[in-house]
Motif scaffolding. Structure first.
Motif, PDB file in Angstrom:
ATOM      1  N   LYS B 140     -19.185 -28.969   0.836  1.00  0.00           N
ATOM      2  CA  LYS B 140     -17.944 -29.529   1.386  1.00  0.00           C
ATOM      3  C   LYS B 140     -17.526 -30.841   0.708  1.00  0.00           C
ATOM      4  CE  LYS B 140     -15.742 -30.721   5.756  1.00  0.00           C
ATOM      5  NZ  LYS B 140     -15.260 -32.053   5.404  1.00  0.00           N
ATOM      6  N   ASP B 141     -18.423 -31.810   0.728  1.00  0.00           N
ATOM      7  CA  ASP B 141     -18.040 -33.134   0.223  1.00  0.00           C
ATOM      8  C   ASP B 141     -18.336 -33.341  -1.253  1.00  0.00           C
ATOM      9  OD1 ASP B 141     -16.984 -34.722   2.503  1.00  0.00           O
ATOM     10  OD2 ASP B 141     -18.876 -34.088   3.399  1.00  0.00           O
ATOM     11  N   THR B 142     -19.386 -32.697  -1.731  1.00  0.00           N
ATOM     12  CA  THR B 142     -19.782 -32.939  -3.120  1.00  0.00           C
ATOM     13  C   THR B 142     -19.630 -31.702  -3.992  1.00  0.00           C
ATOM     14  OG1 THR B 142     -22.067 -32.439  -2.515  1.00  0.00           O
ATOM     15  CG2 THR B 142     -21.441 -34.764  -2.506  1.00  0.00           C
ATOM     16  N   GLY B 143     -19.023 -30.642  -3.453  1.00  0.00           N
ATOM     17  CA  GLY B 143     -18.890 -29.390  -4.197  1.00  0.00           C
ATOM     18  C   GLY B 143     -17.814 -29.437  -5.280  1.00  0.00           C
ATOM     19  N   ILE B 144     -18.103 -28.732  -6.376  1.00  0.00           N
ATOM     20  CA  ILE B 144     -17.154 -28.712  -7.507  1.00  0.00           C
ATOM     21  C   ILE B 144     -15.857 -28.012  -7.114  1.00  0.00           C
ATOM     22  CG2 ILE B 144     -16.854 -27.912  -9.900  1.00  0.00           C
ATOM     23  CD1 ILE B 144     -20.024 -27.757  -9.908  1.00  0.00           C
ATOM     24  N   PHE B 145     -15.982 -26.954  -6.323  1.00  0.00           N
ATOM     25  CA  PHE B 145     -14.798 -26.164  -5.982  1.00  0.00           C
ATOM     26  C   PHE B 145     -13.786 -26.981  -5.171  1.00  0.00           C
ATOM     27  CE2 PHE B 145     -12.671 -22.473  -3.824  1.00  0.00           C
ATOM     28  CZ  PHE B 145     -12.143 -21.928  -4.978  1.00  0.00           C
ATOM     29  N   ASN B 146     -14.286 -27.696  -4.170  1.00  0.00           N
ATOM     30  CA  ASN B 146     -13.385 -28.527  -3.368  1.00  0.00           C
ATOM     31  C   ASN B 146     -12.813 -29.674  -4.193  1.00  0.00           C
ATOM     32  OD1 ASN B 146     -13.570 -26.979  -1.124  1.00  0.00           O
ATOM     33  ND2 ASN B 146     -14.871 -28.375   0.041  1.00  0.00           N
ATOM     34  N   SER B 151      -8.161 -31.957  -6.915  1.00  0.00           N
ATOM     35  CA  SER B 151      -7.557 -32.451  -8.156  1.00  0.00           C
ATOM     36  C   SER B 151      -6.253 -31.729  -8.466  1.00  0.00           C
ATOM     37  CB  SER B 151      -8.521 -32.249  -9.331  1.00  0.00           C
ATOM     38  OG  SER B 151      -9.718 -32.909  -9.083  1.00  0.00           O
ATOM     39  N   VAL B 152      -6.246 -30.418  -8.242  1.00  0.00           N
ATOM     40  CA  VAL B 152      -5.062 -29.619  -8.580  1.00  0.00           C
ATOM     41  C   VAL B 152      -3.943 -29.836  -7.560  1.00  0.00           C
ATOM     42  CG1 VAL B 152      -4.203 -27.248  -8.847  1.00  0.00           C
ATOM     43  CG2 VAL B 152      -6.398 -27.896  -9.851  1.00  0.00           C
ATOM     44  N   THR B 153      -4.286 -29.818  -6.281  1.00  0.00           N
ATOM     45  CA  THR B 153      -3.238 -29.888  -5.252  1.00  0.00           C
ATOM     46  C   THR B 153      -2.953 -31.321  -4.784  1.00  0.00           C
ATOM     47  OG1 THR B 153      -4.816 -29.637  -3.447  1.00  0.00           O
ATOM     48  CG2 THR B 153      -3.916 -27.612  -4.365  1.00  0.00           C
ATOM     49  N   GLY B 154      -3.888 -32.201  -5.050  1.00  0.00           N
ATOM     50  CA  GLY B 154      -3.720 -33.597  -4.598  1.00  0.00           C
ATOM     51  C   GLY B 154      -3.853 -33.730  -3.094  1.00  0.00           C
ATOM     52  N   SER B 155      -4.354 -32.681  -2.447  1.00  0.00           N
ATOM     53  CA  SER B 155      -4.486 -32.733  -0.980  1.00  0.00           C
ATOM     54  C   SER B 155      -5.917 -33.088  -0.571  1.00  0.00           C
ATOM     55  CB  SER B 155      -4.123 -31.371  -0.386  1.00  0.00           C
ATOM     56  OG  SER B 155      -5.128 -30.447  -0.719  1.00  0.00           O
ATOM     57  N   ASN B 156      -6.091 -33.322   0.714  1.00  0.00           N
ATOM     58  CA  ASN B 156      -7.429 -33.619   1.246  1.00  0.00           C
ATOM     59  C   ASN B 156      -8.107 -32.364   1.780  1.00  0.00           C
ATOM     60  OD1 ASN B 156      -7.178 -36.342   0.719  1.00  0.00           O
ATOM     61  ND2 ASN B 156      -6.134 -36.706   2.676  1.00  0.00           N
ATOM     62  N   PHE B 157      -7.561 -31.221   1.400  1.00  0.00           N
ATOM     63  CA  PHE B 157      -8.069 -29.952   1.895  1.00  0.00           C
ATOM     64  C   PHE B 157      -9.475 -29.699   1.327  1.00  0.00           C
ATOM     65  CE2 PHE B 157      -8.149 -25.202   1.452  1.00  0.00           C
ATOM     66  CZ  PHE B 157      -8.149 -24.915   2.793  1.00  0.00           C
ATOM     67  N   SER B 158     -10.485 -29.776   2.189  1.00  0.00           N
ATOM     68  CA  SER B 158     -11.848 -29.505   1.693  1.00  0.00           C
ATOM     69  C   SER B 158     -12.601 -28.649   2.706  1.00  0.00           C
ATOM     70  CB  SER B 158     -12.602 -30.807   1.409  1.00  0.00           C
ATOM     71  OG  SER B 158     -12.745 -31.558   2.571  1.00  0.00           O
ATOM     72  N   PRO B 159     -12.424 -27.326   2.599  1.00  0.00           N
ATOM     73  CA  PRO B 159     -13.075 -26.434   3.571  1.00  0.00           C
ATOM     74  C   PRO B 159     -14.596 -26.474   3.467  1.00  0.00           C
ATOM     75  CG  PRO B 159     -11.485 -25.272   2.185  1.00  0.00           C
ATOM     76  CD  PRO B 159     -11.698 -26.604   1.570  1.00  0.00           C
ATOM     77  N   ASN B 160     -15.217 -26.176   4.589  1.00  0.00           N
ATOM     78  CA  ASN B 160     -16.672 -26.116   4.654  1.00  0.00           C
ATOM     79  C   ASN B 160     -17.067 -24.647   4.439  1.00  0.00           C
ATOM     80  OD1 ASN B 160     -19.271 -26.955   5.045  1.00  0.00           O
ATOM     81  ND2 ASN B 160     -18.955 -27.778   7.106  1.00  0.00           N
ATOM     82  N   TRP B 161     -16.946 -24.195   3.187  1.00  0.00           N
ATOM     83  CA  TRP B 161     -17.004 -22.769   2.850  1.00  0.00           C
ATOM     84  C   TRP B 161     -18.161 -22.007   3.498  1.00  0.00           C
ATOM     85  CZ3 TRP B 161     -12.756 -20.940   0.673  1.00  0.00           C
ATOM     86  CH2 TRP B 161     -11.945 -21.819  -0.036  1.00  0.00           C
ATOM     87  N   LEU B 162     -19.343 -22.568   3.414  1.00  0.00           N
ATOM     88  CA  LEU B 162     -20.513 -21.822   3.883  1.00  0.00           C
ATOM     89  C   LEU B 162     -20.916 -22.172   5.312  1.00  0.00           C
ATOM     90  CD1 LEU B 162     -22.474 -22.004   0.542  1.00  0.00           C
ATOM     91  CD2 LEU B 162     -21.671 -19.902   1.607  1.00  0.00           C
ATOM     92  N   TYR B 163     -20.186 -23.077   5.945  1.00  0.00           N
ATOM     93  CA  TYR B 163     -20.492 -23.447   7.336  1.00  0.00           C
ATOM     94  C   TYR B 163     -19.344 -23.121   8.278  1.00  0.00           C
ATOM     95  CZ  TYR B 163     -25.066 -25.668   7.119  1.00  0.00           C
ATOM     96  OH  TYR B 163     -26.420 -25.886   7.016  1.00  0.00           O
TER      97      TYR B 163
END
Lengths: 420, 308
Positions: B140-146, B151-163
């Motif tokens: 969530k916080d340190t993942g490359i995907f988020n 970086s691309v969208t400039g948003s704070n959208f950071s899903p907790n993919w595996l949780y």
């Protein structure tokens, strides 16, 4: 053609015999050679889940061999994720080595099934070890077994790490040795920095190490492990409510798969994790220190150790005891403390401070360990690892709002009942 | 005359017995291996499921206690449901993906070996290493995907993919595309596609068949036995092999959403030291695999085409 056919048949027979002979590895894995005769080298085998120190001066076993000519210790390193099951298998099939380093969750079953020997007779004659000098948690463990069946190689615990630079920047007072959970939450709130809806700095890191949950629950008043059973209730509710509050308000990150260390990277001002991280944080560039985990209705810390014991099946019991006695002697404990950064369970040796591994920028509050040794307990680590692991998954689901805290606790309680 | 015939019959019978014995002798290493390492453990697991055995002792016969406890446990039913859903979807998704990759490779005229190597490369990474890598990617916080999304969208959208209970399935299925099993299926499909006679496509082209008609009437029937093989293997792999991915990735979370039976089994046997109860779960897993394979073979009569 006929020759080919017979040759193939012969090959098939060899393969069949090979199958059987491959199954028969009896003897090759038995627990060491007895040696023992005059002039002969006594070889002892010992299990451990991490390799011994590469530095010979800090390698307990090499130093034992040096101090006791004629003895040779062969360390069998078993991967941590398979350690408990492999050890159980060795014990149940009578193929255990001369000395095993057991985990707390296994020792009860080894003792109750008479798979390890009682060390009381040896201890009574020993001039090196006085069980009365052990920290309270070890005495309590031995008393629950009705004797000394194992000797802990040292102890580690959960502890609070904090970034002094971030505390200074936020003008928050450093944690003290009598910090309460309320102080902790208030500090986490002040230390959190949110800019444009994005968290730039967390007040505290998430509980990445499962032991943090149990220490928190214990501090909130639950027994955690009582009468051979995982026991939680109102304390768990109180602790999980606090954790949820921290996550919901973004003072702490939500439980996730984050492998990165937010504390070490300066993104979290505090973290509650294992004391063994003191060694890992030695080179941190910011100023940091340690404190006991925050107190709630009481101080409570889960202790962790490896328990040396002698399997019933070993032929080298006396030789194994000679090794254990040396490991627990002042000389052995000092080497072990330096090598592992863990205090000895013998208070007078721990007080000498050989385990204090001073980093460049911290820590300095070593007195925190006085609180830990007094309030420490082999709590959740004595319960089956599958049960405690599942329980933490329930706690995480409650913190993430996927189920209610009451439901999570009820599920854990029901599972714990099943292990009575 | 009759004596000669009787001797011949006797000799023929003798030869027949000798041949049969030779055949069994040649098969004996496999038969013995099967009996020792497959049949005996299966029977033993069934027996143990009626005991309260632990690692330390073989326990006592407890009749159906383990089964009663298991069927009364809501966690078991949830785990069974998760296993079914996970297995069915992962089989469908990985089969389609492996087939599409094989089709792409088949259509590729140049640098075929290179593309095959590139497509297969992630599959040779051990499952556990693969799982840990993706765990870091989807953190969530340190993942490359988020980080990339931010970086691309400039948003704070950071899903907790595996949780996150909703996101965990798509995430895990995506990761399943890179496992060894999927890569292996791709290679098997590819070899099957290579064997489809060219003249059938030529004849279909002369008849004016569209690309879809060629796929439906030529490609699909030709590779249907391979599709059946891959489906059966993928189903058994999903039932048993899911553990290697899910244990390091989610440990059964969040909130039991990925707690498949093989994970429960591992936990009971190796972490809780309850062999008897674990064997009970193993029996259910075994029966599930039998049902899966039987259904697939039964249904295959309707869609699998055998030339002979």
């Amino acid at each position: 053609m006929k020759i080919k056919k017979w040759a193939a048949l012969l090959l098939a027979c060899f393969m069949t015999i090979g199958t059987f002979s491959a199954c028969n590895n009896q003897g090759s894995q038995s627990g060491g050679e007895s040696g023992g005769g005059t002039g002969e080298e006594i070889k002892l085998t010992l299990t451990q889940w991490s390799p011994p120190s590469e530095d010979d001066e800090l390698n307990l076993y090499k130093q034992f061999e040096k101090a006791n000519p004629g003895y040779k210790i062969e360390v069998m390193v078993i991967a941590e994720d398979q350690y408990s099951s492999t050890l159980n298998r060795m014990i149940s099939t009578n193929t255990a080595p001369d000395i095993i380093t057991a985990w707390e969750c296994d020792i009860g079953s080894f003792v109750s099934n008479k798979k390890v020997i009682c060390l009381d007779d040896y201890l009574a004659k020993s001039e090196e070890i006085d069980p009365e000098e052990f920290i309270p948690a070890v005495k309590e463990l031995s008393s629950s077994f009705g004797g000394n069946y194992c000797l802990p190689w040292g102890y580690a615990s959960e502890i609070l790490f904090y970034n002094k630079d971030l505390f200074d920047a936020a003008e928050v007072e450093y944690p003290t040795n009598d910090w309460t959970m309320d102080d902790f939450v208030a500090a986490a709130e002040k230390l959190t920095i949110i800019e444009n809806g994005k968290v730039k700095q967390y007040g505290c890191d998430t509980l990445s190490f499962v032991g943090g949950y149990w220490s928190g629950i214990g501090a909130a008043g639950d027994p955690v492990y009582q009468d051979g059973k995982l026991t939680i209730g109102e304390g768990a509710k109180k602790f999980l409510t606090t954790q949820k509050y921290l996550v919901d308000n973004q003072f702490s990150p939500a439980p996730s798969t984050d492998g990165g260390d937010l504390f070490a990277s300066g993104m979290a001002a505090m973290t509650r994790t294992g004391s063994w991280f003191i060694g890992s944080y030695k080179e941190l560039e910011f100023n940091w220190d340690i404190a006991p985990q925050p107190k709630d209705v009481r101080f409570y810390n889960s202790l962790h150790t490896g328990l040396w014991c002698i399997p019933e099946t070993t032929k080298n019991k006396d030789a194994a005891w000679t090794a254990l006695e040396w490991f627990m002697s002042e000389e052995g404990q000092k080497i072990n403390s330096k090598g592992t950064s863990n205090p000895s369970v013998i208070q007078s040796i721990a007080d000498q401070g050989d385990w204090k591994v001073q980093g460049t920028n911290g820590p300095s509050n070593w007195d925190a360990f006085d609180v830990i040794s007094e309030s420490g307990s082999f709590g959740y680590v004595c319960a089956p690892a599958g049960l405690t692991g599942e329980a933490v998954k329930e706690f995480e689901a409650a913190i993430l709002g996927q189920k209610s805290i009451d439901d999570a606790i009820a599920t854990v309680q029901a599972k714990a009942e099943d292990f009575e | 005359m009759s004596t000669t015939k009787a001797i011949q019959t006797k000799q023929a019978r003798k030869r027949k017995i000798k041949n049969a014995l030779s055949a069994y002798a040649f098969l004996s290493p496999w038969i013995i291996g099967f009996l020792l390492f497959s049949a005996y453990p299966i029977v033993y697991v069934f027996t143990m499921s009626f005991t309260n055995a632990t690692m330390m002792n073989s326990g006592e016969f407890v009749q159906f206690d383990n089964y009663i406890k298991m069927f009364n446990d809501s966690g078991f039913w949830k785990s069974l449901w998760v296993t079914l859903v996970f297995s069915i979807f992962s089989v469908i998704i990985t089969i389609i993906w492996a087939f599409c990759l094989a089709m792409l490779l088949n259509a590729q005229k140049r640098f075929n070996g290179f593309f095959q190597f590139v497509y297969f490369l992630p599959a040779v990474v051990p499952s556990v290493a693969l799982a840990f890598s993706f765990q870091m990617i989807f953190a969530k916080d340190t993942g490359i995907f988020n980080y990339m999304i931010g970086s691309v969208t400039g948003s704070n959208f950071s899903p907790n993919w595996l949780y996150d209970e909703t996101l965990v399935y798509p995430t895990v299925f995506f990761i399943m595309l890179f496992t060894y099993s999927t890569g292996q299926m791709m290679l098997i499909f590819r070899s099957g596609l290579k064997e489809v006679p060219r003249e059938l496509y030529e004849a279909a082209s002369l008849d004016g068949a569209s690309a879809f008609q060629k796929f439906r009437n030529v490609t699909f029937p030709s590779i249907s036995p391979i599709l059946l093989f891959n489906t059966v293997m993928a189903s058994i792999g999903a039932l048993n092999g899911a553990f290697a991915i899910l244990f390091p990735l989610t440990e059964g979370g969040p909130n039991g959403a990925t707690n498949v039976l093989s994970l429960s089994l591992y936990r009971e046997v190796f972490l809780n030291n309850r062999i008897g109860y674990g064997c009970c779960l193993a029996v259910i897993l075994f029966l599930l695999a039998v049902v899966f394979a039987s259904v697939q073979f039964a249904m295959s009569k309707k869609w699998v085409y055998y030339e002979n």
